[in-house]
Structure formats: structure tokens, C-alpha cells
Design an enzyme around this catalytic site. Structure first.
Site, PDB file in Angstrom:
ATOM      1  N   GLY A 158       0.778  -1.238   0.000  1.00  0.00           N
ATOM      2  CA  GLY A 158       0.000   0.000   0.000  1.00  0.00           C
ATOM      3  C   GLY A 158       0.806   1.283   0.000  1.00  0.00           C
ATOM      4  NE  ARG A 186     -10.911 -13.252 -13.884  1.00  0.00           N
ATOM      5  CZ  ARG A 186      -9.741 -13.275 -13.250  1.00  0.00           C
ATOM      6  NH1 ARG A 186      -9.453 -12.352 -12.357  1.00  0.00           N
ATOM      7  NH2 ARG A 186      -8.866 -14.225 -13.475  1.00  0.00           N
ATOM      8  CG  MET A 231      -0.692  -7.790  -7.072  1.00  0.00           C
ATOM      9  SD  MET A 231      -0.016  -6.958  -8.540  1.00  0.00           S
ATOM     10  CE  MET A 231       1.528  -6.328  -7.897  1.00  0.00           C
ATOM     11  NE  ARG A 232      -8.050 -12.337  -7.995  1.00  0.00           N
ATOM     12  CZ  ARG A 232      -7.930 -13.610  -8.374  1.00  0.00           C
ATOM     13  NH1 ARG A 232      -6.803 -14.239  -8.196  1.00  0.00           N
ATOM     14  NH2 ARG A 232      -8.931 -14.241  -8.955  1.00  0.00           N
ATOM     15  CG  ASN A 275      -2.975  -0.803 -12.991  1.00  0.00           C
ATOM     16  OD1 ASN A 275      -2.869  -0.999 -11.766  1.00  0.00           O
ATOM     17  ND2 ASN A 275      -2.272  -1.496 -13.878  1.00  0.00           N
ATOM     18  CG  HIS A 331       2.541  -2.135 -15.136  1.00  0.00           C
ATOM     19  ND1 HIS A 331       2.207  -3.346 -14.578  1.00  0.00           N
ATOM     20  CD2 HIS A 331       3.579  -2.377 -15.962  1.00  0.00           C
ATOM     21  CE1 HIS A 331       3.008  -4.284 -15.053  1.00  0.00           C
ATOM     22  NE2 HIS A 331       3.849  -3.726 -15.901  1.00  0.00           N
ATOM     23  CD  GLU A 390      -7.601  -7.171 -24.199  1.00  0.00           C
ATOM     24  OE1 GLU A 390      -6.682  -8.000 -24.154  1.00  0.00           O
ATOM     25  OE2 GLU A 390      -8.776  -7.454 -24.498  1.00  0.00           O
TER      26      GLU A 390
HETATM   27  C1  GAR Z   1       3.793  -1.215  -7.255  1.00  0.00           C
HETATM   28  O1  GAR Z   1       5.115  -1.247  -7.713  1.00  0.00           O
HETATM   29  C2  GAR Z   1       2.824  -1.236  -8.425  1.00  0.00           C
HETATM   30  O2  GAR Z   1       3.274  -0.513  -9.536  1.00  0.00           O
HETATM   31  C3  GAR Z   1       2.785  -2.710  -8.729  1.00  0.00           C
HETATM   32  O3  GAR Z   1       2.746  -3.333  -7.477  1.00  0.00           O
HETATM   33  C4  GAR Z   1       3.441  -2.513  -6.530  1.00  0.00           C
HETATM   34  C5  GAR Z   1       2.527  -2.273  -5.358  1.00  0.00           C
HETATM   35  O4  GAR Z   1       3.204  -1.582  -4.336  1.00  0.00           O
HETATM   36  N1  GAR Z   1       1.650  -3.038  -9.544  1.00  0.00           N
HETATM   37  C6  GAR Z   1       1.680  -3.942 -10.515  1.00  0.00           C
HETATM   38  O5  GAR Z   1       2.651  -4.594 -10.792  1.00  0.00           O
HETATM   39  C7  GAR Z   1       0.361  -4.091 -11.266  1.00  0.00           C
HETATM   40  N2  GAR Z   1       0.553  -4.790 -12.490  1.00  0.00           N
HETATM   41  P1  GAR Z   1       2.401  -0.834  -3.199  1.00  0.00           P
HETATM   42  O6  GAR Z   1       1.403  -1.850  -2.633  1.00  0.00           O
HETATM   43  O7  GAR Z   1       3.450  -0.457  -2.194  1.00  0.00           O
HETATM   44  O8  GAR Z   1       1.712   0.356  -3.809  1.00  0.00           O
END
Ligand code: GAR
Length: 214
Positions: free
Chosen positions: A25, A78, A103-104, A120, A122, A156
Site C-alpha cells: 500500500g 471472477r 494483483m487481480r 492503474n 504499473h 486487457e
Molecule cells: C507497485 O510497484 C505497483 O506498480 C505494482 O505493485 C506494486 C505495489 O506496491 N503493480 C503492478 O505490478 C500491477 N501490475 P504498493 O502496494 O506499495 O503500492
């Protein structure tokens, strides 16, 4: 998505955010901080996690934000899980959904419930390195620059119009972890900024291009 959708009309002046997380988070924290420091005029109505033990939920509680834990494994499909999440967000009149380390995969019905109103973040320069462990994928591939992307969510994976990107050089001394740490600093900078653009500025979508009104 139609080829010319207007932005603020979609979010409709509703500044109530629903933030979806799965873990630590830190991006949620960056949004909380940006609101507290008045860099972002918004309100987090609820934080939802598919992992009820996600450490990020404690960050929300400490900030006095309502939290909901919905264990995805408790649902038969889902679609059923997505429908439960849509229900929680609608009940709190959420206007913009922010995925922050969620992550879903979201199904089409979830995406259709919030048209052009799901963001989102990434940890790569999309469209390179979609999916899990994007920072490690980039490091292993040997790219010289990577970074972070905030985009509007479609059905997607890691696709959809790009709102903001930040470039992070890959240093010869980097490990996948040190690269990830520097990318994270940029994530925390561009995510609140992208949310502000969506809420405050005029924008349209043309094809897959996100165009800010000048
Ligand atoms: C972050 O690096 C975010 O970009 C990535 O998960 C991490 C979450 O960190 N998201 C993905 O890879 C989505 N495809 P956080 O919980 O500390 O924000």
C-alpha cells in the site's frame, strides 16, 4: 471505448475515490499524503483489498479511511468477486477507482461498471513488460531505461490509454531490487498527479491516445 470520450463528464465531478490494493500500500499512502497536503482535491471513500491481511489496510485505518477485505477465494468465480467489489464501491458512491498494487485481473463487467473511470499504476514503461515482476523483467532484459505508467484500465491486462509515464534509467550497478526502489519513487510522484489530471483537467480519448485539453 468510443473514439472520442470526454473525461470530466464521465467522472462527473465525483471526487470520491475507491482504492483497490493487495499488499503493502505505498501507492495508497502516496495518494493519502497528496490529499492531506492539498496537492490532490479528492476524498478516499473506501480502500478494498482482496487480501484481508494486506498491510496497506492498516495505512488506511490509520488515516481514518473505511476498509473492506474481500477474499477472492471466497467467491465461486471472477464475476462473483467482481460483482461484490462493484457493490462495495457503488454503495459508497465512488466516482474513480484507483488500482494501487491490486494483483487481480478485473473482468469486463467490472470495467463496464466504471467506464473510463478506473486507473492503474504499473512499474514499467508500458507496453513493455506487462504482468508480474515488471521491474525484474526489465532488469533481466537489459533495457537501459524503464519507469512507471499510469493508465486507464480496459479489460486487457496492463493496457488502456496512458495518462502519465516517468522514465527511470537502469544503472550498471542496479539489481532488480534497487531498480524497483527507484521506480517506486516515481510511482509515488506520478500517481497522485494522474488522478488530479483525471479529476481536474479536460481530456478526451482518441483511439488509445489520452489527450489533455490545453
Ligand atoms: C507497485 O510497484 C505497483 O506498480 C505494482 O505493485 C506494486 C505495489 O506496491 N503493480 C503492478 O505490478 C500491477 N501490475 P504498493 O502496494 O506499495 O503500492
Amino acid at each position: 471505448m468510443s473514439s472520442q470520450d470526454s473525461g470530466p463528464a464521465r467522472v462527473g465531478g465525483n471526487r470520491r475515490l475507491g482504492v483497490l490494493i493487495s499488499g503493502r500500500g505505498s501507492n495508497l499512502q502516496a495518494i493519502i499524503d497528496a490529499i492531506a497536503q492539498q496537492r490532490l482535491d479528492a476524498e478516499i471513500a473506501v480502500v478494498v483489498s482482496n487480501r484481508p491481511d494486506a498491510p496497506g489496510l492498516d495505512r488506511a485505518r490509520r488515516a481514518g479511511i473505511e476498509t473492506v477485505g474481500l477474499r477472492h477465494t471466497d467467491y465461486p468465480s471472477r464475476e462473483a468477486f467482481d460483482a461484490a467489489m462493484v457493490g462495495e464501491l457503488r454503495r459508497r458512491d465512488v466516482g474513480l477507482v484507483c488500482l494501487a498494487g491490486f494483483m487481480r485481473l478485473l473482468g469486463e463487467s467490472f470495467v463496464a461498471a466504471f467506464p473510463n473511470a478506473i486507473l492503474n499504476i504499473h512499474p514499467s514503461l508500458l507496453p513493455a513488460f506487462v504482468g508480474l515482476h515488471a521491474q525484474r523483467q526489465a532488469w533481466e532484459h537489459g533495457v537501459k531505461v524503464s519507469g512507471a505508467t499510469v493508465h486507464i484500465v480496459t479489460a486487457e491486462l496492463d493496457d488502456g490509454p496512458i495518462v502519465r509515464q516517468a522514465v527511470v534509467p537502469v544503472l550498471p550497478s542496479d539489481t532488480a531490487d534497487s531498480l524497483a526502489a527507484r521506480i517506486l519513487v516515481e510511482e509515488h510522484r506520478i500517481y497522485p498527479e494522474a488522478i488530479r489530471v483525471i479529476l481536474d483537467d479536460g481530456w478526451t480519448i482518441d483511439g488509445r491516445r489520452f489527450i489533455e485539453r490545453s
